[in-house]
Design a protein around this motif. Structure first.
Motif, short mmCIF file in Angstrom:
data_model
loop_
_atom_site.label_atom_id
_atom_site.label_comp_id
_atom_site.label_asym_id
_atom_site.label_seq_id
_atom_site.Cartn_x
_atom_site.Cartn_y
_atom_site.Cartn_z
N GLN A 31 63.65 34.67 7.32
CA GLN A 31 63.28 35.89 7.47
C GLN A 31 64.62 36.95 7.01
O GLN A 31 65.58 36.72 7.27
CB GLN A 31 62.98 36.24 9.04
N THR A 33 67.12 39.93 7.29
CA THR A 33 68.05 40.54 8.10
C THR A 33 67.87 42.27 8.05
O THR A 33 67.46 42.61 7.20
CB THR A 33 69.53 40.18 8.15
N ALA A 34 68.50 42.66 9.33
CA ALA A 34 68.57 44.04 9.16
C ALA A 34 69.30 44.51 8.20
O ALA A 34 69.23 45.74 7.69
CB ALA A 34 69.11 44.68 10.55
N LYS A 35 70.42 44.09 7.96
CA LYS A 35 71.53 44.18 6.79
C LYS A 35 70.83 44.29 5.45
O LYS A 35 71.04 45.03 4.87
CB LYS A 35 72.61 43.36 7.04
N PHE A 37 67.66 44.92 4.75
CA PHE A 37 66.84 46.07 4.69
C PHE A 37 67.60 47.13 4.33
O PHE A 37 67.24 48.33 3.79
CB PHE A 37 66.04 46.23 5.87
N GLU A 38 68.87 47.43 4.89
CA GLU A 38 69.77 48.67 4.87
C GLU A 38 70.48 48.34 3.29
O GLU A 38 70.32 49.65 2.95
CB GLU A 38 70.75 48.45 5.75
N GLU A 39 70.59 47.44 2.76
CA GLU A 39 71.18 47.30 1.32
C GLU A 39 70.13 47.50 0.39
O GLU A 39 70.39 48.02 -0.72
CB GLU A 39 71.78 45.87 1.20
N ARG A 40 68.63 47.46 0.68
CA ARG A 40 67.77 47.74 -0.15
C ARG A 40 67.55 49.06 -0.64
O ARG A 40 67.41 49.97 0.45
CB ARG A 40 66.40 46.77 0.13
N THR A 42 65.47 52.72 -1.15
CA THR A 42 64.09 53.19 -0.97
C THR A 42 63.40 53.35 -2.19
O THR A 42 64.15 53.83 -3.13
CB THR A 42 64.16 54.20 -0.02
#
Length: 52
Positions: A31, A33-35, A37-40, A42
């Motif tokens: 899965q 991680t939240a990190k 998602f932050e690095e991806r 937009t």
């Protein structure tokens, strides 16, 4: 002629209905991680709220 066609389809059906192959086990993808998602970055228009 019909008998030969019938024999052909019977043989094909038997070949398909042969012993079922055992399912192989595959590892699930980890899965994100939240990190991650932050690095991806937009996508353009990702924040638009479009309603029809």
């Amino acid at each position: 002629m019909r008998a030969s066609r019938s024999d052909f389809f019977k043989a094909a059906l038997e070949a398909v209905q042969g012993p079922a192959a055992e399912p192989t086990l595959q590892a699930a993808a980890p899965q994100p991680t939240a990190k991650a998602f932050e690095e991806r970055p937009t996508r353009p228009g990702a924040l638009l709220d479009i309603r029809v």
